[in-house]
Enzyme design. Sequence first.
Site, PDB file in Angstrom:
ATOM      1  N   HIS A  95       0.830  -1.213   0.000  1.00 12.54           N
ATOM      2  CA  HIS A  95       0.000   0.000   0.000  1.00 12.54           C
ATOM      3  C   HIS A  95       0.864   1.262   0.000  1.00 12.54           C
ATOM      4  O   HIS A  95       0.706   2.159   0.836  1.00 12.54           O
ATOM      5  CB  HIS A  95      -0.955  -0.001   1.212  1.00 12.54           C
ATOM      6  CG  HIS A  95      -1.901  -1.161   1.205  1.00 12.54           C
ATOM      7  ND1 HIS A  95      -2.956  -1.235   0.321  1.00 12.54           N
ATOM      8  CD2 HIS A  95      -1.944  -2.305   1.939  1.00 12.54           C
ATOM      9  CE1 HIS A  95      -3.614  -2.365   0.514  1.00 12.54           C
ATOM     10  NE2 HIS A  95      -3.005  -3.036   1.484  1.00 12.54           N
ATOM     11  N   ASP A 273      -6.006   1.989   4.257  1.00 11.30           N
ATOM     12  CA  ASP A 273      -4.691   1.492   3.825  1.00 11.30           C
ATOM     13  C   ASP A 273      -4.238   2.153   2.527  1.00 11.30           C
ATOM     14  O   ASP A 273      -3.063   2.103   2.180  1.00 11.30           O
ATOM     15  CB  ASP A 273      -4.666  -0.046   3.725  1.00 11.30           C
ATOM     16  CG  ASP A 273      -5.738  -0.593   2.794  1.00 11.30           C
ATOM     17  OD1 ASP A 273      -6.538   0.194   2.263  1.00 11.30           O
ATOM     18  OD2 ASP A 273      -5.757  -1.821   2.598  1.00 11.30           O
TER      19      ASP A 273
HETATM   20  N1  LIG Z   1      -8.248  -1.792   6.320  1.00 10.21           N
HETATM   21  C1  LIG Z   1      -8.071  -3.065   6.027  1.00 10.21           C
HETATM   22  O1  LIG Z   1      -7.765  -3.876   6.894  1.00 10.21           O
HETATM   23  C2  LIG Z   1      -8.273  -3.548   4.621  1.00 10.21           C
HETATM   24  C3  LIG Z   1      -8.317  -4.917   4.324  1.00 10.21           C
HETATM   25  C4  LIG Z   1      -8.577  -5.310   3.007  1.00 10.21           C
HETATM   26  C5  LIG Z   1      -8.766  -4.346   2.016  1.00 10.21           C
HETATM   27  N2  LIG Z   1      -8.678  -3.033   2.352  1.00 10.21           N
HETATM   28  C6  LIG Z   1      -8.877  -1.963   1.372  1.00 10.21           C
HETATM   29  O2  LIG Z   1     -10.256  -1.799   1.089  1.00 10.21           O
HETATM   30  C7  LIG Z   1     -10.378  -1.098  -0.154  1.00 10.21           C
HETATM   31  C8  LIG Z   1     -11.377  -1.819  -1.051  1.00 10.21           C
HETATM   32  O3  LIG Z   1     -10.847  -3.071  -1.445  1.00 10.21           O
HETATM   33  P1  LIG Z   1     -11.675  -4.081  -2.383  1.00 10.21           P
HETATM   34  O4  LIG Z   1     -10.917  -5.356  -2.411  1.00 10.21           O
HETATM   35  O5  LIG Z   1     -13.098  -4.079  -2.015  1.00 10.21           O
HETATM   36  O6  LIG Z   1     -11.504  -3.379  -3.804  1.00 10.21           O
HETATM   37  P2  LIG Z   1     -12.396  -3.678  -5.099  1.00 10.21           P
HETATM   38  O7  LIG Z   1     -11.577  -3.270  -6.261  1.00 10.21           O
HETATM   39  O8  LIG Z   1     -12.964  -5.067  -5.048  1.00 10.21           O
HETATM   40  O9  LIG Z   1     -13.624  -2.680  -4.911  1.00 10.21           O
HETATM   41  C9  LIG Z   1     -13.486  -1.292  -4.886  1.00 10.21           C
HETATM   42  C10 LIG Z   1     -14.729  -0.694  -5.499  1.00 10.21           C
HETATM   43  O10 LIG Z   1     -14.692   0.720  -5.284  1.00 10.21           O
HETATM   44  C11 LIG Z   1     -15.315   1.300  -6.417  1.00 10.21           C
HETATM   45  N3  LIG Z   1     -15.008   2.732  -6.433  1.00 10.21           N
HETATM   46  C12 LIG Z   1     -13.835   3.356  -6.715  1.00 10.21           C
HETATM   47  N4  LIG Z   1     -13.978   4.691  -6.594  1.00 10.21           N
HETATM   48  C13 LIG Z   1     -15.285   4.920  -6.210  1.00 10.21           C
HETATM   49  C14 LIG Z   1     -16.030   6.071  -5.916  1.00 10.21           C
HETATM   50  N5  LIG Z   1     -15.512   7.287  -6.023  1.00 10.21           N
HETATM   51  N6  LIG Z   1     -17.317   5.921  -5.544  1.00 10.21           N
HETATM   52  C15 LIG Z   1     -17.882   4.703  -5.446  1.00 10.21           C
HETATM   53  N7  LIG Z   1     -17.211   3.541  -5.725  1.00 10.21           N
HETATM   54  C16 LIG Z   1     -15.933   3.659  -6.096  1.00 10.21           C
HETATM   55  C17 LIG Z   1     -14.731   0.510  -7.577  1.00 10.21           C
HETATM   56  O11 LIG Z   1     -15.504   0.670  -8.757  1.00 10.21           O
HETATM   57  C18 LIG Z   1     -14.813  -0.922  -7.017  1.00 10.21           C
HETATM   58  O12 LIG Z   1     -16.037  -1.576  -7.320  1.00 10.21           O
HETATM   59  C19 LIG Z   1      -8.943  -1.057  -0.718  1.00 10.21           C
HETATM   60  O13 LIG Z   1      -8.353   0.177  -0.406  1.00 10.21           O
HETATM   61  C20 LIG Z   1      -8.252  -2.164   0.029  1.00 10.21           C
HETATM   62  O14 LIG Z   1      -6.839  -2.000   0.067  1.00 10.21           O
HETATM   63  C21 LIG Z   1      -8.428  -2.626   3.620  1.00 10.21           C
END
Ligand SMILES: NC(=O)c1ccc[n+]([C@@H]2O[C@H](COP(=O)([O-])OP(=O)(O)OC[C@H]3O[C@@H](n4cnc5c(N)ncnc54)[C@H](O)[C@@H]3O)[C@@H](O)[C@H]2O)c1
Length: 368
Positions: A95, A273
């Site tokens: 990240h 992240d």
């Molecule tokens: N904090 C944690 O412990 C942790 C753990 C796992 C994943 N994450 C994070 O969670 C986030 C999401 O991961 P994911 O696997 O679901 O990703 P993903 O790619 O499966 O889904 C993300 C979605 O967000 C949408 N999107 C992007 N910009 C947008 C906006 N402005 N408005 C509405 N929708 C929008 C995309 O079209 C996509 O469908 C990432 O940043 C990932 O690194 C964090």
Amino acid sequence: MRIGIPKEIKNHEHRVALSPAGAAVLIAAGHQVVVQSEAGLDSGYSDDSYLRAGAEIVTDAWQAWGQELVVKVKEPQQIEYEYLRGDLILFTFLHLAAFPELAGVLRDKKTCAIAYETVQTDAGLLPLLKPMSEVAGRVAVQLGASFLQKENGTAFPGKGCLPCAIGTAPAMHAVILGAGNVGMNAADAAAGLGARVTLLERDEKRIKQLQRETHKNITVMHFSHDCFYSLLPDCDLLIGATLIPGKHAPELLGRSDLRQMQNGSVFIDVSIDQGGISETCRATSYDEPVYVEEGVIHCCLPNLPAAVPQTSTRALTEITLPYIQSVADLGVDGVIKSHPALQRGINTLAGEIIHPAVAASLSNKVIR
Ligand SMILES: NC(=O)c1ccc[n+]([C@@H]2O[C@H](COP(=O)([O-])OP(=O)(O)OC[C@H]3O[C@@H](n4cnc5c(N)ncnc54)[C@H](O)[C@@H]3O)[C@@H](O)[C@H]2O)c1
């Protein structure tokens, strides 16, 4: 190849990057595996179980870090920077868009750093991010529901509402930004508890598909700022779950927008992240998971899956194992020549930040 598995040292990080069964697979393929003592303990794996799989157990972190390929779960912490070097391949969640200092160190030390979250198939999927996103979406709802309670174990009482409706008391309203792996799992978990859920997504194709498939308590809508802001006064639990791979999370929320939410409502930014979706977000830790801004309880844990290491480690290592084996079999040159998905995962190489989105995100931030 000699593969090192250090014990994770990020605050309350209990996962480990390789299971004993995974170690056995790598060893059977001709590799050597060196595991730091007690690295697997919180995930349910004793040192003995690694020894039985044929791995070597070492007591000091530098011995695990001293191998050709080091596989981890979380990004190197500051005290681990001294282990980074030019002949090291590091394979872990990175990240870097949220960690410009680390990006600069990896570049300057000429480490080949491959990030789980940017390993991407030809179809555009992020296979190594998916399992932890599934876990994070579910943990976010469990935590969110507990932080909404008046008595919630923190210094900041929640509004005091239950996820489901009881009698004339309405169900909690969860608003989730991003309908990907995190968002869908959070929506499913919240709806399963009886909450009303609104999912906002910007990808039209995904919206159409989800509108056909989802649970009756879940409304899927196109993201627009107006629509999002209009939902805030009635939102009990807000979950940030957006991603633009490699880039800083989109900044969707300002301080004045948050004032639309009621006191004691909860905002869990899973996207922290990648830097977070609000100007009020800063990373928290399990020691102090929440803080309050504008009356809204913020929880910005960058390692939500660490709360459930037995589930998370299994889910993660099952998916990462074939990729770890490919890195060990092929080496950096082989990955670049013959494994496009892993090649897309390389963030830093030979003194450069080579992932295009990561480089663009960091262009003004990395210390030169
Ligand atoms: N904090 C944690 O412990 C942790 C753990 C796992 C994943 N994450 C994070 O969670 C986030 C999401 O991961 P994911 O696997 O679901 O990703 P993903 O790619 O499966 O889904 C993300 C979605 O967000 C949408 N999107 C992007 N910009 C947008 C906006 N402005 N408005 C509405 N929708 C929008 C995309 O079209 C996509 O469908 C990432 O940043 C990932 O690194 C964090």
